[in-house]
Design a protein around this motif. Structure first.
Motif, PDB file in Angstrom:
ATOM      1  N   ASP A  16      10.437   5.998 -15.363  1.00  0.00           N
ATOM      2  CA  ASP A  16       9.843   5.523 -16.946  1.00  0.00           C
ATOM      3  C   ASP A  16       9.945   4.933 -17.973  1.00  0.00           C
ATOM      4  N   ARG A  17       9.500   3.651 -18.573  1.00  0.00           N
ATOM      5  CA  ARG A  17       9.895   3.083 -19.772  1.00  0.00           C
ATOM      6  C   ARG A  17      10.727   2.249 -19.527  1.00  0.00           C
ATOM      7  N   ALA A  18      10.951   1.627 -18.506  1.00  0.00           N
ATOM      8  CA  ALA A  18      12.072   0.522 -17.846  1.00  0.00           C
ATOM      9  C   ALA A  18      11.062  -0.593 -17.957  1.00  0.00           C
ATOM     10  N   SER A  19      12.161  -1.407 -18.121  1.00  0.00           N
ATOM     11  CA  SER A  19      11.479  -3.160 -18.177  1.00  0.00           C
ATOM     12  C   SER A  19      12.351  -4.466 -17.044  1.00  0.00           C
ATOM     13  N   ILE A  20      11.461  -5.014 -16.200  1.00  0.00           N
ATOM     14  CA  ILE A  20      12.352  -5.715 -15.961  1.00  0.00           C
ATOM     15  C   ILE A  20      11.793  -7.101 -16.638  1.00  0.00           C
ATOM     16  N   GLY A  21      12.219  -8.022 -16.212  1.00  0.00           N
ATOM     17  CA  GLY A  21      11.970  -9.020 -17.159  1.00  0.00           C
ATOM     18  C   GLY A  21      11.830 -10.185 -16.101  1.00  0.00           C
TER      19      GLY A  21
ATOM     20  N   PRO B 177       1.241  -0.963  -0.125  1.00  0.00           N
ATOM     21  CA  PRO B 177      -0.190   0.237  -0.197  1.00  0.00           C
ATOM     22  C   PRO B 177       0.817   1.207  -0.188  1.00  0.00           C
ATOM     23  N   THR B 178       1.745   1.437   0.474  1.00  0.00           N
ATOM     24  CA  THR B 178       2.647   2.989   0.804  1.00  0.00           C
ATOM     25  C   THR B 178       3.684   2.558  -1.077  1.00  0.00           C
ATOM     26  N   ALA B 179       3.566   1.623  -1.963  1.00  0.00           N
ATOM     27  CA  ALA B 179       4.239   2.237  -2.840  1.00  0.00           C
ATOM     28  C   ALA B 179       3.181   3.060  -3.550  1.00  0.00           C
ATOM     29  N   VAL B 180       4.449   3.436  -4.685  1.00  0.00           N
ATOM     30  CA  VAL B 180       3.675   4.384  -5.701  1.00  0.00           C
ATOM     31  C   VAL B 180       3.951   3.911  -7.135  1.00  0.00           C
ATOM     32  N   VAL B 181       2.616   3.558  -7.461  1.00  0.00           N
ATOM     33  CA  VAL B 181       2.555   2.717  -8.905  1.00  0.00           C
ATOM     34  C   VAL B 181       2.092   3.839 -10.406  1.00  0.00           C
ATOM     35  N   ALA B 182       2.912   4.067 -10.747  1.00  0.00           N
ATOM     36  CA  ALA B 182       2.153   4.887 -12.316  1.00  0.00           C
ATOM     37  C   ALA B 182       1.207   4.232 -13.125  1.00  0.00           C
ATOM     38  N   ALA B 183      -0.163   5.638 -12.946  1.00  0.00           N
ATOM     39  CA  ALA B 183      -1.383   4.605 -13.683  1.00  0.00           C
ATOM     40  C   ALA B 183      -1.084   3.563 -15.177  1.00  0.00           C
ATOM     41  N   SER B 184      -0.278   4.027 -15.957  1.00  0.00           N
ATOM     42  CA  SER B 184       0.292   3.345 -17.206  1.00  0.00           C
ATOM     43  C   SER B 184       1.267   2.243 -16.789  1.00  0.00           C
TER      44      SER B 184
ATOM     45  N   GLY C  65       7.607   3.433 -12.609  1.00  0.00           N
ATOM     46  CA  GLY C  65       6.948   5.007 -13.360  1.00  0.00           C
ATOM     47  C   GLY C  65       6.120   4.469 -14.238  1.00  0.00           C
ATOM     48  N   GLU C  66       6.222   6.092 -15.114  1.00  0.00           N
ATOM     49  CA  GLU C  66       4.963   6.045 -16.238  1.00  0.00           C
ATOM     50  C   GLU C  66       5.717   4.687 -17.439  1.00  0.00           C
ATOM     51  N   ASN C  67       4.354   4.244 -18.060  1.00  0.00           N
ATOM     52  CA  ASN C  67       4.522   3.385 -18.521  1.00  0.00           C
ATOM     53  C   ASN C  67       6.225   1.561 -18.193  1.00  0.00           C
ATOM     54  N   ALA C  68       6.592   2.247 -17.495  1.00  0.00           N
ATOM     55  CA  ALA C  68       7.475   0.516 -16.789  1.00  0.00           C
ATOM     56  C   ALA C  68       6.672  -0.621 -17.185  1.00  0.00           C
ATOM     57  N   SER C  69       7.228  -1.516 -17.225  1.00  0.00           N
ATOM     58  CA  SER C  69       7.413  -2.610 -17.525  1.00  0.00           C
ATOM     59  C   SER C  69       7.412  -3.706 -16.525  1.00  0.00           C
TER      60      SER C  69
END
Length: 349
Positions: free
Chosen positions: A146-151, A104-111, A127-131
């Motif tokens: 933003d736009r980072a990707s974690i496999g 609940p304390t995490a901040v996750v962008a809507a995208s 961030g935004e558009n992260a995966s």
């Protein structure tokens, strides 16, 4: 996972090992021979440790056929004891489990796209558009740009920072305090001072990569910094912009790799090695600790530099002699010329 218990029969099956002893004996952890208890497992792969076999209270020992006759207790016989130890260690991992879902304390962008099976710890920021792929674990305080990707199945320990547009592959581990994707050291000189060159590339990390704590991996200036599959990196390593590291290479602690160096596959770089920028290192190259790598190589080999430790008075004398080497070399050349002038030529013979 810290309460795991396995019988020796289960461990033998897991390792494809030959078991001699009590198949039902339960093992709850791993320890070295000198301090292991009857519920713990030990291993031996060097002759120097054989002396402890007779007095050890260990519940069982992993060993190879060479040492099998030297121990009368429970034993698991394998061909590669160190590899067997590595595999067994996974069964007794003590890292606390992270609950599936988003704290609940995490901040996750809507995208952002976060798979439902991922575990996002306290105070993480995505961030935004992260995966975030399935079964990813982000422990507390991790920042994903933003736009980072974690496999898939990647584990990131607390307080790691992954900058924007960084791509981390599957089954990776990143330890605390590491920063991936910070700006490379690029500045253009002018009369007014230094003008920053904005770093427009990213960092691409392959699958099955492990990165130690407090490392810094810079993003590329134009192209990308690339860490290929199976690379392992120790603590306190700096990898500059546009460096490329080939598959399965290993980089030990306190190594510094300057910009645009290209390190081949299956290389090993020992502690405190410094590698110059814009050079190519051949596959299967190996560097001893403290080596200063000023130029590349086209063939595999083992390389070392820097003088070994010596008594300080001797070191001071040798340091002075080192500064005289150029003068001595010129004097030797002059002496060779003088000697050649004194010797009869072949035509005089």
């Amino acid at each position: 996972m810290g309460n795991t218990q396995k019988s020796l029969s289960e461990l033998a099956l897991y390792l494809d090992a030959e078991l001699i002893g009590n198949a039902d004996h339960m093992i709850s952890g791993i320890a070295d021979l000198q301090c292991a208890s009857s519920s713990e497992l030990s291993f031996i792969n060097q002759e120097s440790y054989a002396q402890h076999l007779a007095t050890s209270a260990t519940g069982a020992v992993i060993l190879n056929a060479e040492f099998a006759d030297k121990y009368d207790g429970n034993k698991l016989i394998v061909s590669n004891t160190y590899l067997a130890y590595a595999k067994i260690s996974a069964l007794f991992e003590s890292l606390s489990l992270l609950a599936v879902g988003i704290h609940p304390t995490a901040v996750v962008a809507a995208s952002a796209n976060v798979d439902p099976s991922a575990s996002i710890g306290a105070n993480c920021v995505i961030g935004e558009n992260a995966s975030i792929a399935p079964n990813v674990r982000l422990y507390s305080g991790v920042s994903i740009g933003d736009r980072a990707s974690i496999g898939e199945n990647t584990l990131i320990h607390p307080n790691v920072v992954v900058y924007h547009a960084v791509n981390i592959g599957k089954n990776c581990v990143v330890h605390s305090g590491t920063v991936i994707g910070s700006d490379g050291f690029g500045f253009a000189p002018s009369r007014e001072g230094w003008h920053k060159i904005h770093q427009l590339g990213a960092v691409i990390i392959g699958d099955n990569v492990e990165i130690g704590s407090n490392c810094s991996i810079d993003r590329g200036a134009l192209g990308n910094t690339v860490i290929n599959d199976g690379v392992i990196i120790d603590n306190l390593v700096h990898i500059a912009h546009n460096v490329k590291i080939g598959k399965r290479s290993a980089i030990a602690g306190c190594v510094g790799i300057a910009g645009s160096a290209n390190i081949g596959e299956n290389c090993t770089v020992a502690g405190a090695v410094a590698i110059n920028g814009h050079i190519d290192i051949a596959d299967n190259s190996h560097f001893h600790g403290g080596t200063i790598v000023t130029k590349g190589n086209t063939e595999a080999g083992v390389f070392a530099s820097a003088t070994p430790m010596q008594e300080v008075k001797k070191w001071r004398r040798n340091s002075v002699r080192y500064t005289q080497l150029d003068d001595m070399a010129n004097r030797i050349k002059q002496l060779e010329k003088q000697l050649k002038a004194l010797l009869p030529s072949e035509s005089d013979a």
